[in-house]
Design an enzyme around this catalytic site. Structure first.
Site, mmCIF file in Angstrom:
data_model
loop_
_atom_site.group_PDB
_atom_site.id
_atom_site.type_symbol
_atom_site.label_atom_id
_atom_site.label_comp_id
_atom_site.label_asym_id
_atom_site.label_seq_id
_atom_site.Cartn_x
_atom_site.Cartn_y
_atom_site.Cartn_z
ATOM 1 N N VAL A 19 14.908 -0.896 -1.672
ATOM 2 C CA VAL A 19 15.534 -0.706 -0.355
ATOM 3 C C VAL A 19 17.041 -0.944 -0.436
ATOM 4 O O VAL A 19 17.833 -0.219 0.174
ATOM 5 C CB VAL A 19 14.880 -1.619 0.708
ATOM 6 N N TYR A 143 2.383 -15.265 -0.329
ATOM 7 C CA TYR A 143 3.469 -14.342 0.020
ATOM 8 C C TYR A 143 3.463 -14.045 1.523
ATOM 9 O O TYR A 143 4.503 -14.084 2.187
ATOM 10 C CB TYR A 143 3.298 -13.042 -0.776
ATOM 11 N N PRO A 170 8.485 -2.827 7.479
ATOM 12 C CA PRO A 170 8.223 -1.456 7.032
ATOM 13 C C PRO A 170 6.785 -1.311 6.546
ATOM 14 O O PRO A 170 6.160 -2.287 6.122
ATOM 15 C CB PRO A 170 9.189 -1.258 5.861
ATOM 16 N N THR A 171 6.272 -0.083 6.589
ATOM 17 C CA THR A 171 4.969 0.188 5.972
ATOM 18 C C THR A 171 5.217 0.445 4.475
ATOM 19 O O THR A 171 6.157 -0.101 3.919
ATOM 20 C CB THR A 171 4.271 1.359 6.693
ATOM 21 N N ARG A 215 -2.780 5.353 3.951
ATOM 22 C CA ARG A 215 -1.547 4.576 4.060
ATOM 23 C C ARG A 215 -0.464 5.380 4.784
ATOM 24 O O ARG A 215 -0.431 6.599 4.709
ATOM 25 C CB ARG A 215 -1.012 4.198 2.660
ATOM 26 N N ASP A 277 -10.738 -0.435 -4.114
ATOM 27 C CA ASP A 277 -9.919 0.373 -3.207
ATOM 28 C C ASP A 277 -8.893 -0.455 -2.437
ATOM 29 O O ASP A 277 -7.966 0.089 -1.871
ATOM 30 C CB ASP A 277 -10.823 1.067 -2.175
#
Length: 321
Positions: A19, A143, A170-171, A215, A277
């Site tokens: 970022v 975290y 953010p995603t 996602r 998954d």
């Protein structure tokens, strides 16, 4: 002294990451305004888990504004193994950055959270009001709780001192300068690296899991523009989710197909269903963002994937992998 009233000195921590590099590029490409002085720092400049080093950095730079991106991060398996380290390092870092910003009189701090901080058991879509409604997923609780505490601390600085310290959520971010490590990176950069290797060795591409989980991916250069908007215009202490819409969610299978197409891969694609998954979906609502910015246009997913694949191929030797 004697700086004009609108001048801003913006310190960006974690400036060499995904970022940080995107913000650097967007600023260099014309998003920076006259009177703005952007300072990007990385762990080479200071160890932000060390209070004295952090304070010295802030004393030297004297920022009026801070974008706090620095964090100890890792993939799923590293998180499971080192929850204590992720908790302690991130809590120390975040406290040092926020308090140093406060001590030098910074007018605004924008920190970066993550959608993994949301409760594991939740209803969808997730929104900004749900952060503290229950425990996060157990795999990376260290975290996640450290990141949640930024929101707690921001509210406390506001309550006690009136500070505009806020955070964005953010995603799934991807783009140039990502970590393309297959074992420890995130899903999309991992896929890009895998396709590159499969293509160069003439072997099949194996995607971990069923390919069914969904996602919301956000391109780092879009996120960078939104970060700059938050820094200048968003004045709430409450966090804001930065994401594409719910309708733009894609399955891992669709993401793999986009990478295969972008890299012109013609080999076989298989799904290793013995691999986990992870969470099926983490759908987040961007309706708060849309009330502020109804017309913001996100880069189409396939185009963003294409640009990221091209960057990875062109910078293969230097890329983090």
């Amino acid at each position: 002294m004697g700086e004009p009233q609108g001048s801003m000195r913006i310190l960006v921590t974690g400036g060499s990451g995904l970022v940080g590099k995107a913000i650097q590029k967007v600023v260099a490409d014309g998003a920076g305004l006259p009177g703005e002085d952007w300072v990007f720092v990385s762990s080479k400049d200071a160890d932000l888990t060390d209070t004295a080093q952090t304070r010295a950095l802030f004393e030297k730079v004297q920022p009026t504004h801070v974008i706090h991106l620095a964090a100890m991060v890792g993939g799923l398996f590293r998180n499971i193994k080192y929850n204590l380290d992720f908790w302690r390092k991130n809590v120390h870092m975040n406290d040092n950055v926020l308090h140093s910003a406060f001590e030098v009189g910074a007018r605004k701090v924008v920190s970066c959270l993550s959608t993994c901080i949301f409760p594991d058991k939740t209803t969808y879509p997730i929104d900004e009001t749900m952060i503290h409604n229950g425990p996060p997923h157990n795999s990376n609780f260290g975290y996640s709780y450290a990141k949640r505490m930024i929101d707690v601390q921001n509210r406390a600085y506001f309550q006690q001192y009136g500070c505009t310290f806020t955070a964005v959520i953010p995603t799934n971010v991807f783009g140039p300068h990502d970590n393309f490590n297959i074992e420890d990176g995130h899903v999309l950069p991992g896929l890009i690296h895998k396709v590159h290797l499969a293509k160069s060795s003439g072997s099949a591409l194996t995607v971990w899991g069923t390919g069914n989980p969904r996602r919301q991916f956000i391109y780092s250069l879009d996120l960078a523009q939104l970060f700059i908007w938050v820094l200048r215009e968003y004045n709430e202490v409450e966090p804001i989710i930065l994401s594409v819409g719910e309708e733009d969610e894609v399955s891992i299978k669709e993401a793999a197909e986009a990478v295969v197409e972008a890299m012109d891969f013609h080999g076989e694609v298989t799904f290793d269903t013995t691999k986990s998954d992870g969470q099926f979906k983490k759908t987040a609502s961007n309706s708060k963002l849309r009330t502020y910015l109804p017309d913001f246009r996100f880069t189409p997913f396939k185009q963003a994937v294409k640009e990221t694949c091209a960057w990875f191929t062109d910078n293969y030797e230097q890329a983090r992998k």
